[in-house]
Design a protein around this motif. Sequence first.
Motif, PDB file in Angstrom:
ATOM      1  N   SER A 257       4.822   1.935 -11.682  1.00 26.75           N
ATOM      2  CA  SER A 257       3.772   2.207 -10.702  1.00 26.75           C
ATOM      3  C   SER A 257       2.527   1.402 -11.042  1.00 26.75           C
ATOM      4  N   TYR A 258       1.740   1.152 -10.024  1.00 25.72           N
ATOM      5  CA  TYR A 258       0.495   0.411 -10.236  1.00 25.72           C
ATOM      6  C   TYR A 258      -0.550   0.939  -9.276  1.00 25.72           C
ATOM      7  N   GLY A 259      -1.806   0.827  -9.706  1.00 26.73           N
ATOM      8  CA  GLY A 259      -2.888   1.339  -8.881  1.00 26.73           C
ATOM      9  C   GLY A 259      -4.199   1.131  -9.604  1.00 26.73           C
ATOM     10  N   GLY A 260      -5.166   1.947  -9.301  1.00 30.25           N
ATOM     11  CA  GLY A 260      -6.492   1.820  -9.884  1.00 30.25           C
ATOM     12  C   GLY A 260      -6.602   2.614 -11.166  1.00 30.25           C
ATOM     13  N   ARG A 261      -7.525   3.533 -11.153  1.00 32.15           N
ATOM     14  CA  ARG A 261      -7.852   4.319 -12.337  1.00 32.15           C
ATOM     15  C   ARG A 261      -6.641   5.012 -12.944  1.00 32.15           C
TER      16      ARG A 261
ATOM     17  N   TYR B 117      -5.677  -0.217 -13.190  1.00 32.50           N
ATOM     18  CA  TYR B 117      -6.620  -1.252 -12.735  1.00 32.50           C
ATOM     19  C   TYR B 117      -5.874  -2.529 -12.376  1.00 32.50           C
ATOM     20  N   PHE B 118      -4.930  -2.347 -11.462  1.00 32.13           N
ATOM     21  CA  PHE B 118      -3.974  -3.394 -11.107  1.00 32.13           C
ATOM     22  C   PHE B 118      -4.637  -4.743 -10.799  1.00 32.13           C
ATOM     23  N   GLY B 119      -5.727  -4.718 -10.026  1.00 27.24           N
ATOM     24  CA  GLY B 119      -6.388  -5.959  -9.627  1.00 27.24           C
ATOM     25  C   GLY B 119      -6.865  -6.786 -10.814  1.00 27.24           C
TER      26      GLY B 119
ATOM     27  N   THR C  11       6.414   0.931  -7.308  1.00 31.60           N
ATOM     28  CA  THR C  11       5.648   1.595  -6.254  1.00 31.60           C
ATOM     29  C   THR C  11       4.140   1.497  -6.441  1.00 31.60           C
ATOM     30  N   PRO C  12       3.429   1.221  -5.352  1.00 27.28           N
ATOM     31  CA  PRO C  12       1.967   1.348  -5.401  1.00 27.28           C
ATOM     32  C   PRO C  12       1.577   2.810  -5.199  1.00 27.28           C
ATOM     33  N   GLU C  13       0.277   3.059  -5.308  1.00 29.65           N
ATOM     34  CA  GLU C  13      -0.235   4.398  -4.983  1.00 29.65           C
ATOM     35  C   GLU C  13      -1.141   4.279  -3.774  1.00 29.65           C
ATOM     36  N   TYR C  14      -0.794   5.014  -2.731  1.00 26.95           N
ATOM     37  CA  TYR C  14      -1.591   5.043  -1.504  1.00 26.95           C
ATOM     38  C   TYR C  14      -2.154   6.449  -1.315  1.00 26.95           C
ATOM     39  N   ASN C  15      -3.453   6.558  -1.313  1.00 26.46           N
ATOM     40  CA  ASN C  15      -4.108   7.857  -1.113  1.00 26.46           C
ATOM     41  C   ASN C  15      -3.501   8.957  -1.980  1.00 26.46           C
ATOM     42  N   GLY C  16      -3.335   8.625  -3.244  1.00 22.29           N
ATOM     43  CA  GLY C  16      -2.891   9.620  -4.215  1.00 22.29           C
ATOM     44  C   GLY C  16      -1.409   9.939  -4.164  1.00 22.29           C
ATOM     45  N   GLY C  17      -0.650   9.148  -3.424  1.00 23.50           N
ATOM     46  CA  GLY C  17       0.791   9.405  -3.355  1.00 23.50           C
ATOM     47  C   GLY C  17       1.558   8.101  -3.275  1.00 23.50           C
TER      48      GLY C  17
ATOM     49  N   GLN D 159       1.634  -6.526   4.456  1.00 21.23           N
ATOM     50  CA  GLN D 159       1.271  -7.942   4.338  1.00 21.23           C
ATOM     51  C   GLN D 159       0.346  -8.113   3.149  1.00 21.23           C
ATOM     52  N   GLY D 160       0.576  -9.140   2.356  1.00 18.81           N
ATOM     53  CA  GLY D 160      -0.292  -9.422   1.223  1.00 18.81           C
ATOM     54  C   GLY D 160      -0.104  -8.464   0.069  1.00 18.81           C
ATOM     55  N   ARG D 161       0.997  -7.785   0.045  1.00 17.19           N
ATOM     56  CA  ARG D 161       1.267  -6.761  -0.984  1.00 17.19           C
ATOM     57  C   ARG D 161       1.222  -7.345  -2.399  1.00 17.19           C
ATOM     58  N   GLY D 162       0.645  -6.542  -3.318  1.00 21.12           N
ATOM     59  CA  GLY D 162       0.662  -6.925  -4.722  1.00 21.12           C
ATOM     60  C   GLY D 162       2.015  -6.628  -5.351  1.00 21.12           C
ATOM     61  N   GLY D 163       2.790  -5.776  -4.717  1.00 23.07           N
ATOM     62  CA  GLY D 163       4.094  -5.374  -5.258  1.00 23.07           C
ATOM     63  C   GLY D 163       5.016  -6.547  -5.541  1.00 23.07           C
ATOM     64  N   GLU D 164       4.858  -7.597  -4.764  1.00 21.27           N
ATOM     65  CA  GLU D 164       5.691  -8.775  -4.989  1.00 21.27           C
ATOM     66  C   GLU D 164       5.405  -9.392  -6.359  1.00 21.27           C
TER      67      GLU D 164
ATOM     68  N   ALA E 273       8.866  -0.908  -3.156  1.00 21.69           N
ATOM     69  CA  ALA E 273       8.477   0.107  -2.172  1.00 21.69           C
ATOM     70  C   ALA E 273       7.192  -0.220  -1.425  1.00 21.69           C
ATOM     71  N   SER E 274       6.653  -1.406  -1.644  1.00 20.38           N
ATOM     72  CA  SER E 274       5.454  -1.804  -0.931  1.00 20.38           C
ATOM     73  C   SER E 274       5.857  -2.853   0.101  1.00 20.38           C
ATOM     74  N   VAL E 275       5.481  -2.643   1.361  1.00 25.89           N
ATOM     75  CA  VAL E 275       5.965  -3.525   2.432  1.00 25.89           C
ATOM     76  C   VAL E 275       4.841  -4.186   3.220  1.00 25.89           C
TER      77      VAL E 275
HETATM   78  C1  LIG Z   1      -3.791   2.705   2.140  1.00 27.45           C
HETATM   79  C2  LIG Z   1      -4.136   2.466   0.687  1.00 27.45           C
HETATM   80  C3  LIG Z   1      -4.454   3.525  -0.110  1.00 27.45           C
HETATM   81  C4  LIG Z   1      -4.732   3.332  -1.469  1.00 27.45           C
HETATM   82  N1  LIG Z   1      -4.924   4.402  -2.263  1.00 27.45           N
HETATM   83  C5  LIG Z   1      -4.957   4.234  -3.595  1.00 27.45           C
HETATM   84  C6  LIG Z   1      -4.903   5.352  -4.476  1.00 27.45           C
HETATM   85  O1  LIG Z   1      -4.846   6.489  -4.055  1.00 27.45           O
HETATM   86  N2  LIG Z   1      -4.930   5.141  -5.800  1.00 27.45           N
HETATM   87  C7  LIG Z   1      -4.981   3.869  -6.320  1.00 27.45           C
HETATM   88  O2  LIG Z   1      -4.974   3.722  -7.522  1.00 27.45           O
HETATM   89  N3  LIG Z   1      -5.053   2.779  -5.529  1.00 27.45           N
HETATM   90  C8  LIG Z   1      -5.022   2.942  -4.173  1.00 27.45           C
HETATM   91  N4  LIG Z   1      -5.030   1.855  -3.350  1.00 27.45           N
HETATM   92  C9  LIG Z   1      -5.210   0.529  -3.949  1.00 27.45           C
HETATM   93  C10 LIG Z   1      -3.868  -0.041  -4.331  1.00 27.45           C
HETATM   94  O3  LIG Z   1      -3.525   0.364  -5.626  1.00 27.45           O
HETATM   95  C11 LIG Z   1      -3.894  -1.560  -4.297  1.00 27.45           C
HETATM   96  O4  LIG Z   1      -4.324  -1.965  -3.017  1.00 27.45           O
HETATM   97  C12 LIG Z   1      -2.524  -2.140  -4.540  1.00 27.45           C
HETATM   98  O5  LIG Z   1      -2.592  -3.539  -4.471  1.00 27.45           O
HETATM   99  C13 LIG Z   1      -1.539  -1.618  -3.497  1.00 27.45           C
HETATM  100  O6  LIG Z   1      -0.234  -2.132  -3.693  1.00 27.45           O
HETATM  101  P1  LIG Z   1       0.346  -3.186  -2.677  1.00 27.45           P
HETATM  102  O7  LIG Z   1      -0.596  -4.366  -2.720  1.00 27.45           O
HETATM  103  O8  LIG Z   1       1.704  -3.550  -3.216  1.00 27.45           O
HETATM  104  O9  LIG Z   1       0.422  -2.566  -1.331  1.00 27.45           O
HETATM  105  C14 LIG Z   1      -4.766   2.026  -1.997  1.00 27.45           C
HETATM  106  C15 LIG Z   1      -4.476   0.951  -1.146  1.00 27.45           C
HETATM  107  C16 LIG Z   1      -4.140   1.152   0.156  1.00 27.45           C
HETATM  108  C17 LIG Z   1      -3.763  -0.034   1.030  1.00 27.45           C
END
Ligand SMILES: Cc1cc2nc3c(=O)[nH]c(=O)nc-3n(C[C@H](O)[C@H](O)[C@H](O)COP(=O)(O)O)c2cc1C
Length: 189
Positions: free
Chosen positions: A114-118, A148-150, A83-89, A15-20, A11-13
């Motif tokens: 799912s993956y994301g930060g905290r 803490y995906f990174g 799925t990543p998390e973008y702005n809490g969704g 450029q440079g997406r971590g989803g891959e 669900a991540s599209v």
């Molecule tokens: C527009 C945007 C919003 C983001 N918001 C969140 C967030 O709400 N929570 C979170 O944990 N990470 C957030 N991140 C960080 C992402 O978890 C991280 O960039 C991840 O690599 C995104 O997945 P992707 O690389 O497949 O797009 C956000 C990243 C982007 C680009």
Amino acid sequence: VSRPHLLVILASVRQGRGGERVAAWFRPIVEARSDLTWELADLRDHRLPYYSSARHPPTPPYRGRVAAWASVVGRADAYVVITPEYNGGYPAVLKTAIDALYHEWRFKPIAFVSYGGRRGGSAAAQQLREVAIEVDLVPIRRGVSIQYFGQAMGADGSMAEPVLFAGVANQMLDDLAHWARGLQAGLRG
Ligand SMILES: Cc1cc2nc3c(=O)[nH]c(=O)nc-3n(C[C@H](O)[C@H](O)[C@H](O)COP(=O)(O)O)c2cc1C
């Protein structure tokens, strides 16, 4: 069905997406299973339009890209969304992909990686459970959440805790396959 067919949706599209990397980590885990067949749907390839059907729920005949999406979704018995998390969704492209169909989702189980930060993308996954119910998908309890995906996943796709995460992924797939067989037998005839 004795061997449910799983659709893994990326669900991540961007450029440079971590989803891959997440999909590449997940691939051998699914491939090692003898109880599932599977395929990957990369939403980047599908380029779905914003909701465009004159009807709700959307009904065949579908046109263009929605028709192709309907056939991919329709032939699956179960779903895993990466799925990543973008702005809490979850990403808008995923909402578009869900809304485009209805009958093809109905009475099939779905789980989330799912993956994301905290919060490890758990806000995205939780929102998806609510949305899934509205198209009669059956969201299951187990899932994978990569916090803490990174740091947890290296640039080369290596997992900091590979055994732990593979175990969690397989538990999720055990339950997903179980639900797929049960729903097929009991509800989808
Ligand atoms: C527009 C945007 C919003 C983001 N918001 C969140 C967030 O709400 N929570 C979170 O944990 N990470 C957030 N991140 C960080 C992402 O978890 C991280 O960039 C991840 O690599 C995104 O997945 P992707 O690389 O497949 O797009 C956000 C990243 C982007 C680009």
